[in-house]
Design an enzyme around this catalytic site. Structure first.
Site, PDB file in Angstrom:
ATOM      1  N   CYS A  67      -9.511 -14.703  -6.983  1.00  0.00           N
ATOM      2  CA  CYS A  67      -9.280 -14.007  -5.711  1.00  0.00           C
ATOM      3  C   CYS A  67     -10.549 -13.455  -5.070  1.00  0.00           C
ATOM      4  CB  CYS A  67      -8.272 -12.873  -5.923  1.00  0.00           C
ATOM      5  SG  CYS A  67      -6.661 -13.472  -6.460  1.00  0.00           S
TER       6      CYS A  67
HETATM    7  N1  LIG Z   1      -3.951 -14.725 -10.152  1.00  0.00           N
HETATM    8  C1  LIG Z   1      -3.887 -13.639  -9.428  1.00  0.00           C
HETATM    9  O1  LIG Z   1      -4.149 -12.560  -9.922  1.00  0.00           O
HETATM   10  C2  LIG Z   1      -3.447 -13.683  -7.978  1.00  0.00           C
HETATM   11  C3  LIG Z   1      -3.103 -12.490  -7.340  1.00  0.00           C
HETATM   12  C4  LIG Z   1      -2.686 -12.526  -6.033  1.00  0.00           C
HETATM   13  C5  LIG Z   1      -2.630 -13.730  -5.338  1.00  0.00           C
HETATM   14  N2  LIG Z   1      -3.000 -14.890  -5.978  1.00  0.00           N
HETATM   15  C6  LIG Z   1      -2.880 -16.136  -5.210  1.00  0.00           C
HETATM   16  O2  LIG Z   1      -1.731 -16.832  -5.641  1.00  0.00           O
HETATM   17  C7  LIG Z   1      -1.932 -18.240  -5.580  1.00  0.00           C
HETATM   18  C8  LIG Z   1      -1.691 -18.856  -6.936  1.00  0.00           C
HETATM   19  O3  LIG Z   1      -2.638 -18.342  -7.851  1.00  0.00           O
HETATM   20  P1  LIG Z   1      -2.419 -18.350  -9.416  1.00  0.00           P
HETATM   21  O4  LIG Z   1      -3.413 -17.397  -9.976  1.00  0.00           O
HETATM   22  O5  LIG Z   1      -0.987 -18.193  -9.765  1.00  0.00           O
HETATM   23  O6  LIG Z   1      -2.878 -19.840  -9.765  1.00  0.00           O
HETATM   24  P2  LIG Z   1      -2.742 -20.586 -11.175  1.00  0.00           P
HETATM   25  O7  LIG Z   1      -3.824 -21.581 -11.216  1.00  0.00           O
HETATM   26  O8  LIG Z   1      -2.608 -19.594 -12.278  1.00  0.00           O
HETATM   27  O9  LIG Z   1      -1.343 -21.328 -11.061  1.00  0.00           O
HETATM   28  C9  LIG Z   1      -1.080 -22.304 -10.133  1.00  0.00           C
HETATM   29  C10 LIG Z   1      -0.089 -23.282 -10.756  1.00  0.00           C
HETATM   30  O10 LIG Z   1       0.275 -24.183  -9.738  1.00  0.00           O
HETATM   31  C11 LIG Z   1       0.347 -25.484 -10.293  1.00  0.00           C
HETATM   32  N3  LIG Z   1       0.216 -26.411  -9.185  1.00  0.00           N
HETATM   33  C12 LIG Z   1      -0.882 -26.777  -8.513  1.00  0.00           C
HETATM   34  N4  LIG Z   1      -0.554 -27.606  -7.507  1.00  0.00           N
HETATM   35  C13 LIG Z   1       0.774 -27.766  -7.551  1.00  0.00           C
HETATM   36  C14 LIG Z   1       1.702 -28.483  -6.780  1.00  0.00           C
HETATM   37  N5  LIG Z   1       1.311 -29.181  -5.731  1.00  0.00           N
HETATM   38  N6  LIG Z   1       3.000 -28.435  -7.131  1.00  0.00           N
HETATM   39  C15 LIG Z   1       3.396 -27.705  -8.177  1.00  0.00           C
HETATM   40  N7  LIG Z   1       2.573 -26.990  -8.944  1.00  0.00           N
HETATM   41  C16 LIG Z   1       1.268 -27.006  -8.631  1.00  0.00           C
HETATM   42  C17 LIG Z   1      -0.737 -25.540 -11.324  1.00  0.00           C
HETATM   43  O11 LIG Z   1      -0.473 -26.521 -12.320  1.00  0.00           O
HETATM   44  C18 LIG Z   1      -0.673 -24.105 -11.892  1.00  0.00           C
HETATM   45  O12 LIG Z   1       0.176 -24.026 -13.012  1.00  0.00           O
HETATM   46  C19 LIG Z   1      -3.340 -18.435  -5.049  1.00  0.00           C
HETATM   47  O13 LIG Z   1      -3.300 -18.556  -3.675  1.00  0.00           O
HETATM   48  C20 LIG Z   1      -4.018 -17.111  -5.415  1.00  0.00           C
HETATM   49  O14 LIG Z   1      -5.101 -16.808  -4.567  1.00  0.00           O
HETATM   50  C21 LIG Z   1      -3.382 -14.885  -7.290  1.00  0.00           C
END
Ligand SMILES: NC(=O)c1ccc[n+]([C@@H]2O[C@H](COP(=O)([O-])OP(=O)(O)OC[C@H]3O[C@@H](n4cnc5c(N)ncnc54)[C@H](O)[C@@H]3O)[C@@H](O)[C@H]2O)c1
Length: 401
Positions: free
Chosen positions: A257
């Protein structure tokens, strides 16, 4: 009600575990290994306990899948996929596009689509809605809303129940239905006037952190240059009961992030002819911290690290998680190796990283603490080398920021 959650990572699996208390949840992820593990009740995310997942899998409240058809009859679909930067440091919406393709090609009824992935203002209206319509073979009038995620993995005091949640729909009905969905597990919902406000607020929250971390990282350098202890200055400033918020210096910012989201805001600013000076500068100051730290250590060793046995303690980007995305440890190691040091690292939570494995916490000439997990013993760190440089403020070492 059946809810589909696209992406089962930090955000998606966390939401799944709360939503499954009330709804039947289909956790869709393109990674089949993750899907297989989740269906065995094995969580890969700190903060989502395998025991809870197992319970939901057993009761049929949660099922993971990589088959698009399985989301066909969901009523609500949440998008929680990565939004990184491309190699040219531009917003990479390819994961969102592919999630839209899954929705467009498979959903056979009118649904509420909620985006939780972080992106620039206008993503819901100008990218997600048209993309789903492009991939859909039927003309379905879906409802669209945004509710940016604020989860902080590894944190126990704030969770989905008590963290205020912003939300807004593209239509009044989308807004009302989004509220109804989240109110089943979130106690504090904050409606804003448009999806763009929610999208911009999320970017600004992380930009605020990035800029303030950069500021305190500069303070650490100023303090050292005039022979003062940065932590003492911060403790003193923190006694002011208003108008001050304490941030801590570090080897840099990591995670998915803070090093990424502000760039989304900067690009929107620059596209519209507005300045993004602080964002660009803060990014540079935080990236440069790793080199500053290595230069301090080089100076303490007579200008030469060649052949020195250096141990990095903690390569995760923050304490108590296994997440190494954009970790500052990578840059610290890069600079040390450029100086000819033999670098190994100790992090039992991460275990394996870039083809290397966690080394023992002993026998080094130089130890650098980049991330201090609660489970790592301070005494052992201090005994691991005759010279221990702390970048975390958590170790009582003679050498620190
Ligand atoms: N991790 C955090 O602390 C956090 C906090 C707030 C917001 N976010 C936001 O949330 C979003 C997700 O982040 P995250 O940390 O959960 O990511 P992550 O990498 O932990 O998880 C994403 C998941 O999505 C899957 N994926 C990717 N493309 C896909 C598709 N087309 N169809 C289905 N599955 C798919 C991946 O295999 C993975 O398991 C991002 O935009 C991030 O900026 C993250």
């Amino acid at each position: 009600m059946k809810v589909g959650i696209i992406g089962q990572g930090y955000v998606g699996l966390t939401i799944s575990s709360f939503a499954a208390q009330h709804f039947e949840v289909i956790g869709f992820d393109s990674n089949e290994k993750i899907v297989e593990q989740l269906n065995l009740g094995v969580s890969h995310i700190e903060g989502v306990k395998s025991s809870i997942l197992k319970k939901f899998v057993g009761s049929g409240q949660f099922k993971a899948t990589s088959r698009g058809k399985d989301i066909e009859d969901c009523e609500v679909i949440v998008i929680a996929v990565p939004t990184p930067l491309t190699a040219d440091r531009l917003p990479d919406l390819s994961f969102i596009e592919s999630a839209c393709k899954t929705i467009g090609e498979n959903v056979s009824r009118e649904v509420l689509v909620i985006n939780e992935s972080t992106s620039y203002p206008g993503t819901l209206r100008k990218f997600i809605k048209p993309a789903i319509e492009k991939y859909s073979s039927q003309s379905l009038e879906h409802l669209y809303a945004i509710s940016p995620e604020r989860v902080d993995p590894g944190r126990n005091d704030f969770n989905q129940n008590n963290t205020p949640r912003l939300y807004s729909g593209l239509s009044p009905e989308a807004t009302t239905r989004t509220r109804a969905f989240y109110s089943t597990f979130c106690d504090n919902l904050v409606e804003v006037s448009s999806p763009e406000v929610a999208e911009a607020a999320k970017l600004f929250e992380n930009t605020f952190r990035q800029v303030n971390i950069a500021l305190v990282n500069e303070l650490a350098q100023i303090a050292h240059s005039i022979g003062l202890n940065v932590y003492e200055i911060l403790d003193a400033a923190s006694t002011k009961p208003y108008g001050f918020m304490k941030f801590s210096p570090s080897a840099g910012v990591g995670g998915h992030c803070i090093p990424v989201d502000p760039t989304y805001l900067a690009l929107v600013a620059e596209e519209h002819g507005a300045p993004a000076t602080f964002i660009r500068l803060a990014n540079k100051v935080n990236l440069d911290m790793s080199e500053y730290i290595v230069n301090r250590i080089v100076a303490d060793h007579g200008g030469n690290l060649s052949g020195k046995d250096v141990l990095i303690v903690g390569v995760a980007y923050k304490p108590n998680v296994a997440d190494v995305r954009e970790t500052a440890a990578q840059l610290v190691i890069h600079h040390l190796r450029n100086y000819g040091a033999n670098v190994r690292w100790h992090d039992e939570i991460v275990g394996e990283w870039r083809g290397e494995y966690s080394a023992s916490l002993s026998g080094a000439e130089i130890t650098i603490v980049v991330t201090k997990h609660d489970s790592v013993d301070e005494k052992k760190i201090l005994e691991s080398a005759p010279y221990v440089f702390d970048t975390t403020g958590k170790i009582s070492s003679k050498f620190s920021l």
